[in-house]
Design a protein around this motif. Structure first.
Motif, PDB file in Angstrom:
ATOM      1  N   THR A 119       0.817  -1.213   0.000  1.00  0.00           N
ATOM      2  CA  THR A 119       0.000   0.000   0.000  1.00  0.00           C
ATOM      3  C   THR A 119       0.852   1.265   0.000  1.00  0.00           C
ATOM      4  OG1 THR A 119      -0.109  -0.061   2.422  1.00  0.00           O
ATOM      5  CG2 THR A 119      -1.859  -1.170   1.199  1.00  0.00           C
ATOM      6  N   GLN A 148      -6.050  -5.262  -4.943  1.00  0.00           N
ATOM      7  CA  GLN A 148      -7.164  -4.535  -4.341  1.00  0.00           C
ATOM      8  C   GLN A 148      -8.223  -5.515  -3.858  1.00  0.00           C
ATOM      9  OE1 GLN A 148      -8.513  -1.745  -7.321  1.00  0.00           O
ATOM     10  NE2 GLN A 148      -7.122  -0.139  -6.621  1.00  0.00           N
ATOM     11  N   ASP A 149      -8.945  -5.102  -2.811  1.00  0.00           N
ATOM     12  CA  ASP A 149     -10.043  -5.926  -2.309  1.00  0.00           C
ATOM     13  C   ASP A 149     -11.328  -5.604  -3.060  1.00  0.00           C
ATOM     14  OD1 ASP A 149     -10.950  -3.500  -1.268  1.00  0.00           O
ATOM     15  OD2 ASP A 149     -10.285  -3.944   0.775  1.00  0.00           O
ATOM     16  N   VAL A 155      -4.414  -3.444  -0.745  1.00  0.00           N
ATOM     17  CA  VAL A 155      -4.192  -4.247   0.449  1.00  0.00           C
ATOM     18  C   VAL A 155      -2.702  -4.471   0.656  1.00  0.00           C
ATOM     19  CG1 VAL A 155      -6.419  -5.385   0.239  1.00  0.00           C
ATOM     20  CG2 VAL A 155      -4.413  -6.439  -0.794  1.00  0.00           C
ATOM     21  N   ASN A 159      -2.396  -8.942   4.166  1.00  0.00           N
ATOM     22  CA  ASN A 159      -3.824  -9.138   3.883  1.00  0.00           C
ATOM     23  C   ASN A 159      -4.093  -9.687   2.492  1.00  0.00           C
ATOM     24  OD1 ASN A 159      -4.718  -8.150   6.424  1.00  0.00           O
ATOM     25  ND2 ASN A 159      -4.464  -6.040   5.715  1.00  0.00           N
ATOM     26  N   GLU A 166     -12.139 -15.055   0.439  1.00  0.00           N
ATOM     27  CA  GLU A 166     -11.549 -13.835  -0.106  1.00  0.00           C
ATOM     28  C   GLU A 166     -11.246 -13.973  -1.592  1.00  0.00           C
ATOM     29  OE1 GLU A 166     -11.210 -11.000   1.269  1.00  0.00           O
ATOM     30  OE2 GLU A 166     -11.513 -11.426   3.394  1.00  0.00           O
TER      31      GLU A 166
END
Length: 226
Positions: A119, A148-149, A155, A159, A166
């Motif tokens: 990030t 990216q989520d 992220v 993560n 997910e």
């Protein structure tokens, strides 16, 4: 006139000792051979188990591509502002760490091995000010990809882990090599251009995907299938 046959006790004792020595030697050789065989069998079993696990990982620890989309930057210039590849874990896969994955990309401007960036921007000096945070796909540097989520937030490495719950989007900057000529050269992946990606999971399983931009973009900021 009579021939007497007598036994030589000394000769009989020497023969018995020799036989005993040969017997003991055979027992020792057999014991050594058995030990070698046991060790070899154990090594082969361990190697077979490791090879079997690696083979299983190559099949199951694979990253599935669910979508390939480009976001149009400027329809009149025919360029993209983002390349987005949706990913999920293959059926039966354990957790897959995307930050440890590598992507071998071939595009209009050569070949490049891309690694994860978190990030934070690279090569910044304004630490802890917020200015070093990734804000846009254009902040992704050469030689890197971001993740990216579902809410389009970048992220971190800790993560970026695929599991049963997910799914993520791997994001590329169309200005970076091999899509464009590199950040700062103002060349972007665009209309009619093609690229191929080999996404290699930490276990070595490879997923290949081809990207091809449409021949014509119609509207700025529209999403187009690649």
């Amino acid at each position: 006139m009579f021939e007497f046959i007598t036994n030589n006790d000394d000769d009989r004792g020497q023969v018995g000792i020799g036989t005993l020595i040969v017997f003991i030697a055979m027992v020792l050789v057999a014991a050594i051979a058995a030990g070698v065989l046991i060790n070899t069998a154990g090594f082969l079993q361990s190697q077979a188990e490791a090879t079997g696990q690696e083979s299983t990982d190559l099949v199951s620890e694979r990253i599935d591509v669910t979508s390939t989309v480009g976001i149009v930057n400027n329809s009149s210039d025919g360029t993209l502002s983002e390349i987005r590849v949706g990913v999920a874990g293959a059926a039966g896969a354990d957790q897959i760490d995307l930050s440890s994955a590598t992507i071998q990309a071939v595009g209009p401007n050569g070949q490049q091995n891309l690694i994860f960036t978190g990030t934070k921007k690279l090569n910044t000096t304004q630490a802890d000010s917020g200015a070093d945070d990734l804000q846009n796909v254009s902040d992704i540097p050469d030689g890197a990809f971001a993740v990216q989520d579902s809410e389009n937030n970048f992220v971190s490495a800790s993560n970026a882990v695929l599991n049963d719950d997910e799914r993520f989007t791997i994001v590329f900057n169309p200005e970076t090599k091999p899509f464009g000529e590199g950040v700062g050269n103002n060349t972007y992946f665009g209309e009619s251009e093609q690229s191929s990606l080999d996404i290699v999971s930490p276990s070595g399983a490879t997923t290949s995907v081809d990207l091809r931009a449409p021949d014509l973009f119609n509207t700025d900021n529209e999403a187009v299938r690649l």
